[in-house]
Design an enzyme around this catalytic site. Structure first.
Site, PDB file in Angstrom:
ATOM      1  N   LYS A  16       0.847  -1.199   0.000  1.00 43.51           N
ATOM      2  CA  LYS A  16       0.000   0.000   0.000  1.00 43.51           C
ATOM      3  C   LYS A  16       0.876   1.241   0.000  1.00 43.51           C
ATOM      4  O   LYS A  16       1.818   1.352   0.771  1.00 43.51           O
ATOM      5  CB  LYS A  16      -0.917  -0.009   1.223  1.00 43.51           C
ATOM      6  CG  LYS A  16      -1.786   1.225   1.331  1.00 43.51           C
ATOM      7  CD  LYS A  16      -2.916   1.075   2.326  1.00 43.51           C
ATOM      8  CE  LYS A  16      -2.477   1.036   3.732  1.00 43.51           C
ATOM      9  NZ  LYS A  16      -3.590   1.252   4.696  1.00 43.51           N
ATOM     10  N   SER A  45      -4.488   3.155 -16.996  1.00 46.21           N
ATOM     11  CA  SER A  45      -3.486   2.770 -16.005  1.00 46.21           C
ATOM     12  C   SER A  45      -3.156   3.899 -15.043  1.00 46.21           C
ATOM     13  O   SER A  45      -3.737   4.980 -15.092  1.00 46.21           O
ATOM     14  CB  SER A  45      -2.192   2.292 -16.656  1.00 46.21           C
ATOM     15  OG  SER A  45      -1.538   3.367 -17.292  1.00 46.21           O
ATOM     16  N   THR A  85      -7.030  -0.533 -11.694  1.00 43.13           N
ATOM     17  CA  THR A  85      -6.278  -0.354 -12.930  1.00 43.13           C
ATOM     18  C   THR A  85      -4.975  -1.135 -12.787  1.00 43.13           C
ATOM     19  O   THR A  85      -4.863  -1.982 -11.900  1.00 43.13           O
ATOM     20  CB  THR A  85      -6.053   1.144 -13.249  1.00 43.13           C
ATOM     21  OG1 THR A  85      -5.522   1.259 -14.568  1.00 43.13           O
ATOM     22  CG2 THR A  85      -5.169   1.832 -12.241  1.00 43.13           C
ATOM     23  N   TYR A  86      -4.006  -0.853 -13.637  1.00 46.34           N
ATOM     24  CA  TYR A  86      -2.712  -1.515 -13.549  1.00 46.34           C
ATOM     25  C   TYR A  86      -1.611  -0.467 -13.552  1.00 46.34           C
ATOM     26  O   TYR A  86      -1.812   0.666 -13.972  1.00 46.34           O
ATOM     27  CB  TYR A  86      -2.518  -2.516 -14.698  1.00 46.34           C
ATOM     28  CG  TYR A  86      -2.506  -1.869 -16.057  1.00 46.34           C
ATOM     29  CD1 TYR A  86      -1.311  -1.467 -16.653  1.00 46.34           C
ATOM     30  CD2 TYR A  86      -3.692  -1.618 -16.740  1.00 46.34           C
ATOM     31  CE1 TYR A  86      -1.301  -0.849 -17.897  1.00 46.34           C
ATOM     32  CE2 TYR A  86      -3.687  -1.006 -17.979  1.00 46.34           C
ATOM     33  CZ  TYR A  86      -2.496  -0.624 -18.544  1.00 46.34           C
ATOM     34  OH  TYR A  86      -2.486  -0.006 -19.770  1.00 46.34           O
ATOM     35  N   GLY A 110      -5.977   7.775 -18.917  1.00 50.52           N
ATOM     36  CA  GLY A 110      -7.206   7.313 -19.554  1.00 50.52           C
ATOM     37  C   GLY A 110      -8.422   7.631 -18.713  1.00 50.52           C
ATOM     38  O   GLY A 110      -8.499   8.676 -18.069  1.00 50.52           O
ATOM     39  N   ALA A 111      -9.364   6.697 -18.680  1.00 56.09           N
ATOM     40  CA  ALA A 111     -10.621   6.910 -17.954  1.00 56.09           C
ATOM     41  C   ALA A 111     -10.387   7.206 -16.473  1.00 56.09           C
ATOM     42  O   ALA A 111     -11.142   7.960 -15.856  1.00 56.09           O
ATOM     43  CB  ALA A 111     -11.520   5.690 -18.106  1.00 56.09           C
ATOM     44  N   ALA A 112      -9.325   6.640 -15.900  1.00 55.13           N
ATOM     45  CA  ALA A 112      -9.016   6.882 -14.485  1.00 55.13           C
ATOM     46  C   ALA A 112      -8.765   8.364 -14.209  1.00 55.13           C
ATOM     47  O   ALA A 112      -8.954   8.829 -13.082  1.00 55.13           O
ATOM     48  CB  ALA A 112      -7.807   6.051 -14.061  1.00 55.13           C
TER      49      ALA A 112
END
Length: 114
Positions: free
Chosen positions: A9, A25, A57-58, A73-75
């Site tokens: 974390k 990502s 995501t990655y 992107g969408a994130a």
């Protein structure tokens, strides 16, 4: 039996960029990845402390020492630059192993430095 447990974390990192025109990502400073025992391509959960968003995501490896936490992107729609996020990865492990496993938890300082 296998169970999914907290592996790593990054607690309370600050978003430094949001790039809507990328395929997806999260880009993370390589120093932070090493410290948290995370790797490029690893699936992560992102929790945004500012707005309550939670998504997966990655990881993409970011420039070492840059302090980069960039949602792509969408994130990029899920957080603003300056938002505080928690980046979490999990691992599957044997139930008995999980009882003694110690996750790696990193608390970045100002500028997402170690």
């Amino acid at each position: 039996m296998y169970i999914e447990v907290l592996k790593s974390k990054l607690h309370c990192a600050k978003v430094t960029e949001a790039n809507l025109n990328y395929m997806g990502s999260i880009t993370i400073d390589e120093d932070l990845l090493d410290a948290a025992n995370m790797i490029a391509g690893e699936k992560v959960q992102i929790v945004n402390n500012n707005n309550g968003e939670r998504f997966e995501t990655y990881i993409i490896k970011g420039e070492r020492g840059s302090g980069c936490i960039c949602l792509n992107g969408a994130a990029a729609r899920k957080a603003l630059v300056g938002d505080i996020v928690i980046i979490i990865s999990y691992a599957l492990m044997d139930f008995e192993e999980a009882k003694t496993f110690e996750p790696k938890v990193i608390f970045p300082k100002e500028g997402n430095k170690l």
